[in-house]
Design a protein around this motif. Structure first.
Motif, mmCIF file in Angstrom:
data_model
loop_
_atom_site.group_PDB
_atom_site.id
_atom_site.type_symbol
_atom_site.label_atom_id
_atom_site.label_comp_id
_atom_site.label_asym_id
_atom_site.label_seq_id
_atom_site.Cartn_x
_atom_site.Cartn_y
_atom_site.Cartn_z
ATOM 1 N N LEU A 216 0.825 -1.206 0.000
ATOM 2 C CA LEU A 216 0.000 0.000 0.000
ATOM 3 C C LEU A 216 0.862 1.260 0.000
ATOM 4 N N GLU A 217 1.957 1.226 0.724
ATOM 5 C CA GLU A 217 2.880 2.373 0.728
ATOM 6 C C GLU A 217 3.389 2.636 -0.685
ATOM 7 N N GLN A 218 3.776 1.587 -1.391
ATOM 8 C CA GLN A 218 4.258 1.729 -2.757
ATOM 9 C C GLN A 218 3.127 2.159 -3.701
ATOM 10 N N PHE A 219 1.945 1.597 -3.504
ATOM 11 C CA PHE A 219 0.804 1.937 -4.369
ATOM 12 C C PHE A 219 0.488 3.430 -4.275
ATOM 13 N N TYR A 220 0.367 3.938 -3.062
ATOM 14 C CA TYR A 220 0.029 5.354 -2.890
ATOM 15 C C TYR A 220 1.140 6.255 -3.426
ATOM 16 N N ALA A 221 2.397 5.843 -3.244
ATOM 17 C CA ALA A 221 3.521 6.639 -3.753
ATOM 18 C C ALA A 221 3.475 6.698 -5.281
ATOM 19 N N GLU A 222 3.179 5.582 -5.915
ATOM 20 C CA GLU A 222 3.086 5.581 -7.381
ATOM 21 C C GLU A 222 1.871 6.370 -7.861
#
Length: 227
Positions: A216-222
């Motif tokens: 989720l951290e990576q998803f929101y950052a992307e």
């Protein structure tokens, strides 16, 4: 002569596979999911020290737990009706039928939303419930979540649609009201680590929960073009 849990496993396997094929369910609730839940439930039961006869009942219940799932059948009672009819036809003893139905009725997240606080599960109920929930989190859980969302044509994410953090049973069962796939994480999946009933389930859930947090951290950052 009435059949035992061990004797019922092979016909139950055939029954479930035919049911899933006929219902054309998506890959989030297919035979592979059932098999993973079966194997995990037996693993948890062994680690919890349950005896062989109890593990046989757990194996049977885990095999039958997703027959006529309400998310696809549209009926909250279809699973119990179908499983009871199958076991009765197979001449399963009444006490075994009741045990299997009791385990299955305890599996769903929706059912726990509808229970009073402090409801205790038997060890066999806890093992199957934890096994099903472990398959909903971690890397496989992420894959299943997006497969399910795609089946129901949900948007991946919409920052204008906040997650419903205090879902009622009725809201959760209203499948069409679940607007985005990403919202399913805070609404349900991120809560499951804290809802495990067995010590072994809690241990396994730790790593799978961390996997979802990292995703989720990576998803929101992307999504925000920060990565």
């Amino acid at each position: 002569m009435p059949a035992s849990a061990e004797q019922l496993l092979a016909p139950a396997t055939d029954f479930v596979q035919s049911q899933l094929k006929a219902n054309a369910m998506d890959a989030s609730h297919d035979w592979d999911h059932v098999l993973r839940v079966r194997n995990m439930a037996k693993k948890l039961a062994a680690e919890e020290g349950l005896d062989a006869s109890t593990i046989a009942v757990i194996d049977l219940a885990a095999t039958l737990h997703d027959v006529q799932d309400y998310k696809y059948s549209g009926s909250a009672t279809a699973t119990a009706i179908s499983v009871k009819a199958f076991l009765t036809e197979q001449e399963a003893p009444d006490d075994l039928i009741e045990r299997v139905l009791s385990i299955i009725s305890s599996v769903g997240f929706k059912d726990e939303l509808g229970r009073q606080a402090g409801h205790d599960l038997s060890p066999e109920q806890a093992c199957v419930q934890d096994a099903d929930r472990l398959d909903a989190i971690g890397a496989i859980g992420i894959a299943r979540c997006f497969t399910f969302g795609g089946h129901f044509r949900r948007k991946l994410y919409d920052p204008q649609i906040p997650p419903r953090l205090n879902l009622t049973k009725e809201q959760y069962m209203a499948t069409k009201d679940q607007a985005t796939t990403i919202n399913h994480f805070p609404e349900k999946l991120l809560k499951l680590k804290g809802m495990m009933k067995t010590a072994s389930g809690r241990r396994i859930a730790e790593g799978r929960h961390a996997c979802m947090e990292q995703f989720l951290e990576q998803f929101y950052a992307e999504y925000d073009c920060r990565a």
